[in-house]
Design an enzyme around this catalytic site. Structure first.
Site, PDB file in Angstrom:
ATOM      1  N   SER A  12      42.336  46.493  59.366  1.00 39.97           N
ATOM      2  CA  SER A  12      43.150  46.147  58.203  1.00 39.97           C
ATOM      3  C   SER A  12      43.440  47.446  57.218  1.00 39.97           C
ATOM      4  O   SER A  12      42.558  48.463  57.186  1.00 39.97           O
ATOM      5  CB  SER A  12      42.554  44.935  57.481  1.00 39.97           C
ATOM      6  OG  SER A  12      41.358  45.067  57.231  1.00 39.97           O
ATOM      7  N   GLU A  14      44.574  48.187  53.216  1.00 44.66           N
ATOM      8  CA  GLU A  14      44.758  47.755  51.708  1.00 44.66           C
ATOM      9  C   GLU A  14      45.535  48.561  50.917  1.00 44.66           C
ATOM     10  O   GLU A  14      45.497  49.742  50.882  1.00 44.66           O
ATOM     11  CB  GLU A  14      43.223  47.757  51.235  1.00 44.66           C
ATOM     12  CG  GLU A  14      43.101  47.409  49.765  1.00 44.66           C
ATOM     13  CD  GLU A  14      41.688  47.405  49.028  1.00 44.66           C
ATOM     14  OE1 GLU A  14      40.883  46.904  49.711  1.00 44.66           O
ATOM     15  OE2 GLU A  14      41.636  47.995  48.152  1.00 44.66           O
ATOM     16  N   ASP A 105      36.571  43.536  37.481  1.00 41.18           N
ATOM     17  CA  ASP A 105      36.140  44.280  36.210  1.00 41.18           C
ATOM     18  C   ASP A 105      37.043  43.975  34.981  1.00 41.18           C
ATOM     19  O   ASP A 105      38.216  43.988  35.384  1.00 41.18           O
ATOM     20  CB  ASP A 105      35.701  45.593  36.324  1.00 41.18           C
ATOM     21  CG  ASP A 105      34.913  45.879  37.423  1.00 41.18           C
ATOM     22  OD1 ASP A 105      33.467  45.433  37.245  1.00 41.18           O
ATOM     23  OD2 ASP A 105      35.182  46.398  38.719  1.00 41.18           O
ATOM     24  N   PHE A 214      36.298  58.693  41.091  1.00 40.38           N
ATOM     25  CA  PHE A 214      36.270  57.145  41.329  1.00 40.38           C
ATOM     26  C   PHE A 214      34.902  56.911  42.032  1.00 40.38           C
ATOM     27  O   PHE A 214      34.416  55.726  41.678  1.00 40.38           O
ATOM     28  CB  PHE A 214      37.379  57.044  42.499  1.00 40.38           C
ATOM     29  CG  PHE A 214      37.624  55.556  42.600  1.00 40.38           C
ATOM     30  CD1 PHE A 214      37.767  54.605  41.306  1.00 40.38           C
ATOM     31  CD2 PHE A 214      37.493  54.753  43.848  1.00 40.38           C
ATOM     32  CE1 PHE A 214      38.220  53.414  41.910  1.00 40.38           C
ATOM     33  CE2 PHE A 214      37.631  53.512  43.988  1.00 40.38           C
ATOM     34  CZ  PHE A 214      38.087  52.837  42.892  1.00 40.38           C
ATOM     35  N   HIS A 264      38.407  48.690  57.481  1.00 42.87           N
ATOM     36  CA  HIS A 264      39.149  48.028  56.356  1.00 42.87           C
ATOM     37  C   HIS A 264      39.573  49.543  55.865  1.00 42.87           C
ATOM     38  O   HIS A 264      38.681  50.125  55.026  1.00 42.87           O
ATOM     39  CB  HIS A 264      38.766  47.305  55.628  1.00 42.87           C
ATOM     40  CG  HIS A 264      39.759  46.885  54.295  1.00 42.87           C
ATOM     41  ND1 HIS A 264      40.739  45.824  54.684  1.00 42.87           N
ATOM     42  CD2 HIS A 264      39.763  46.996  53.262  1.00 42.87           C
ATOM     43  CE1 HIS A 264      41.284  45.839  53.520  1.00 42.87           C
ATOM     44  NE2 HIS A 264      40.557  46.569  52.572  1.00 42.87           N
TER      45      HIS A 264
HETATM   46  P1  FAD Z   1      29.853  40.049  42.401  1.00 38.02           P
HETATM   47  O1  FAD Z   1      29.610  39.703  43.743  1.00 38.02           O
HETATM   48  O2  FAD Z   1      30.051  38.724  41.389  1.00 38.02           O
HETATM   49  O3  FAD Z   1      28.864  41.177  41.734  1.00 38.02           O
HETATM   50  C1  FAD Z   1      28.904  41.669  40.616  1.00 38.02           C
HETATM   51  C2  FAD Z   1      27.562  42.153  40.037  1.00 38.02           C
HETATM   52  O4  FAD Z   1      26.920  40.903  39.523  1.00 38.02           O
HETATM   53  C3  FAD Z   1      26.852  42.724  40.988  1.00 38.02           C
HETATM   54  O5  FAD Z   1      25.871  43.634  40.216  1.00 38.02           O
HETATM   55  C4  FAD Z   1      25.837  41.419  41.558  1.00 38.02           C
HETATM   56  O6  FAD Z   1      24.488  41.899  42.003  1.00 38.02           O
HETATM   57  C5  FAD Z   1      25.698  40.677  40.185  1.00 38.02           C
HETATM   58  N1  FAD Z   1      25.709  39.337  40.622  1.00 38.02           N
HETATM   59  C6  FAD Z   1      26.739  38.562  41.456  1.00 38.02           C
HETATM   60  N2  FAD Z   1      26.504  37.270  41.424  1.00 38.02           N
HETATM   61  C7  FAD Z   1      25.466  37.000  40.536  1.00 38.02           C
HETATM   62  C8  FAD Z   1      24.892  35.917  40.182  1.00 38.02           C
HETATM   63  N3  FAD Z   1      25.276  34.658  40.872  1.00 38.02           N
HETATM   64  N4  FAD Z   1      23.913  35.831  39.044  1.00 38.02           N
HETATM   65  C9  FAD Z   1      23.635  37.005  38.438  1.00 38.02           C
HETATM   66  N5  FAD Z   1      24.089  38.286  38.873  1.00 38.02           N
HETATM   67  C10 FAD Z   1      25.181  38.396  40.072  1.00 38.02           C
HETATM   68  N6  FAD Z   1      38.452  45.087  41.742  1.00 38.02           N
HETATM   69  C11 FAD Z   1      39.595  44.724  41.151  1.00 38.02           C
HETATM   70  O7  FAD Z   1      39.724  44.683  40.020  1.00 38.02           O
HETATM   71  N7  FAD Z   1      40.706  44.391  41.989  1.00 38.02           N
HETATM   72  C12 FAD Z   1      40.427  44.405  43.243  1.00 38.02           C
HETATM   73  O8  FAD Z   1      41.725  43.870  43.944  1.00 38.02           O
HETATM   74  C13 FAD Z   1      39.425  44.752  44.006  1.00 38.02           C
HETATM   75  N8  FAD Z   1      39.430  44.718  45.409  1.00 38.02           N
HETATM   76  C14 FAD Z   1      38.085  45.201  45.901  1.00 38.02           C
HETATM   77  C15 FAD Z   1      37.843  45.043  47.173  1.00 38.02           C
HETATM   78  C16 FAD Z   1      36.698  45.530  47.977  1.00 38.02           C
HETATM   79  C17 FAD Z   1      36.497  45.164  49.371  1.00 38.02           C
HETATM   80  C18 FAD Z   1      35.772  45.866  47.150  1.00 38.02           C
HETATM   81  C19 FAD Z   1      34.418  46.239  47.773  1.00 38.02           C
HETATM   82  C20 FAD Z   1      35.731  46.078  45.743  1.00 38.02           C
HETATM   83  C21 FAD Z   1      36.803  45.720  44.981  1.00 38.02           C
HETATM   84  N9  FAD Z   1      37.042  45.709  43.704  1.00 38.02           N
HETATM   85  C22 FAD Z   1      38.057  45.213  43.124  1.00 38.02           C
HETATM   86  C23 FAD Z   1      36.077  46.011  42.875  1.00 38.02           C
HETATM   87  C24 FAD Z   1      35.163  44.737  42.382  1.00 38.02           C
HETATM   88  O9  FAD Z   1      36.030  44.198  41.444  1.00 38.02           O
HETATM   89  C25 FAD Z   1      33.900  45.302  41.605  1.00 38.02           C
HETATM   90  O10 FAD Z   1      33.059  46.298  42.279  1.00 38.02           O
HETATM   91  C26 FAD Z   1      33.338  44.616  40.468  1.00 38.02           C
HETATM   92  O11 FAD Z   1      32.600  45.184  39.687  1.00 38.02           O
HETATM   93  C27 FAD Z   1      32.435  43.325  41.428  1.00 38.02           C
HETATM   94  O12 FAD Z   1      33.089  42.561  41.992  1.00 38.02           O
HETATM   95  P2  FAD Z   1      32.224  41.589  43.023  1.00 38.02           P
HETATM   96  O13 FAD Z   1      33.401  40.373  43.441  1.00 38.02           O
HETATM   97  O14 FAD Z   1      31.697  42.265  43.792  1.00 38.02           O
HETATM   98  O15 FAD Z   1      31.296  40.918  42.113  1.00 38.02           O
END
Ligand code: FAD
Length: 289
Positions: A12, A14, A105, A214, A264
């Site tokens: 894929s 992005e 974020d 980054f 990806h």
């Molecule tokens: P989570 O999985 O929620 O994790 C965030 C943090 O919280 C981690 O440190 C984790 O250990 C902790 N955590 C998770 N769940 C819990 C819980 N239940 N209790 C306590 N702690 C917890 N960002 C954007 O803004 N837009 C995008 O389109 C985007 N696309 C991305 C695509 C990919 C493939 C990746 C790898 C990252 C992308 N990001 C994007 C970045 C991402 O949003 C950031 O890395 C963000 O800081 C974390 O998102 P996450 O979904 O991994 O969060």
């Protein structure tokens, strides 16, 4: 690492949603070029705190309507449930079947009090399943080198498992330049009974200073030997590109030979850097490995 090959391999690309019509026009050209390689899907990022909501929607529909299945990224931080379910309904209506579900974020300058109703990505995955049942394939983010805010690697892994348990169907990793970190992560997942495809996210190397900045922010390590080589090229983008393509191609070869379930590519809306790697790997017939 046990091979992840019982899973069908998928490839894929992005994109991010362009800010201007000129940018959209360029993205259409990039899309046309990449579509010729017949990827399994495209994905489109979602700005911090929903700042690109309309542009993401528009870009997704423009790409999706032209033949290659397209997955919107959707982040929950700062959002309320109603606005998310409204988006889910719009996507479902337009035939979107895959979503990349993230916490995201907050935009810089927004206080941490503005989390919104869903705090972590596992809450978003649960909401998508609750609202839309099994309609969407849900991709979540994985961090072989550990998410920068995680209290420990183990806590991060257990948090990753929460997303899987909430209903994720597959994962895409943060980019890395050290295949061993991916293999080790997949092994640890297997030991925890996590059984879903974990697809490596691949960042082509084109510009060292941007990449370094980054990578610092998102917690991706650039190994010293790669950094030193890139630094030695100064502003010579041609040499950076050639070296970067070589290094990333070798890593992808290693990943695929060891059973990674696809790749990806983070294209940054450019076709050539990802294509150079794709073509080096001979992925057009997708059976090279
Ligand atoms: P989570 O999985 O929620 O994790 C965030 C943090 O919280 C981690 O440190 C984790 O250990 C902790 N955590 C998770 N769940 C819990 C819980 N239940 N209790 C306590 N702690 C917890 N960002 C954007 O803004 N837009 C995008 O389109 C985007 N696309 C991305 C695509 C990919 C493939 C990746 C790898 C990252 C992308 N990001 C994007 C970045 C991402 O949003 C950031 O890395 C963000 O800081 C974390 O998102 P996450 O979904 O991994 O969060």
């Amino acid at each position: 690492m046990e091979s992840q090959l019982p899973f069908k391999r998928r490839f894929s690309f992005e994109f991010f949603p362009p800010k201007t019509e000129n940018g959209m026009e360029k993205l259409r050209e990039v899309r046309d070029t990449l579509a010729r390689r017949k990827p399994d899907f495209f994905s489109v990022t979602y700005g911090a705190g929903g700042t690109t909501r309309e542009r993401t929607l528009d870009t997704v529909f423009q790409l999706h309507d032209l033949g290659i299945s397209t997955a919107p990224h959707l982040s929950c931080i700062g959002a309320d449930r109603a606005s998310i379910t409204e988006l889910l309904d719009q996507y479902k209506e337009r035939g979107i079947q895959r979503i990349v579900a993230l916490r995201g974020d907050l935009p810089s300058g927004v206080g941490v009090g503005a989390h919104g109703e869903l705090r972590y990505a596992n809450d978003l995955v649960a909401l998508i399943r609750q609202h839309s049942g099994d309609h969407f394939q849900i991709e979540v983010a994985a961090y072989p080198e550990t998410h920068p805010q995680a209290s420990s690697a183990q806590a991060d892994l257990l948090n990753f498992k929460k997303k899987v348990d909430a209903g994720a169907t597959s994962a895409i990793t943060q980019y890395f330049f050290n295949a061993e970190s991916y293999f080790y992560f997949v092994d640890r997942c297997e030991k925890l009974g996590i059984n879903l495809p974990i697809v490596p996210g691949i960042m082509p190397i084109t510009n060292y200073s941007k990449l370094a900045r980054f990578s610092e922010m998102c917690g991706a390590e650039i190994p010293r030997w790669i950094r030193k080589q890139l630094e030695s090229y100064g502003d010579d983008l041609d040499s950076i590109g050639k070296f970067g393509t070589d290094v990333v191609t070798r890593m992808c070869e290693q990943l695929l030979k060891s059973g990674a379930p696809g790749l990806h590519f983070y294209t940054l809306n450019q076709a050539e850097p990802s294509l150079a790697i794709w073509d080096n790997l001979g992925l057009t017939d997708k059976i090279a490995f």
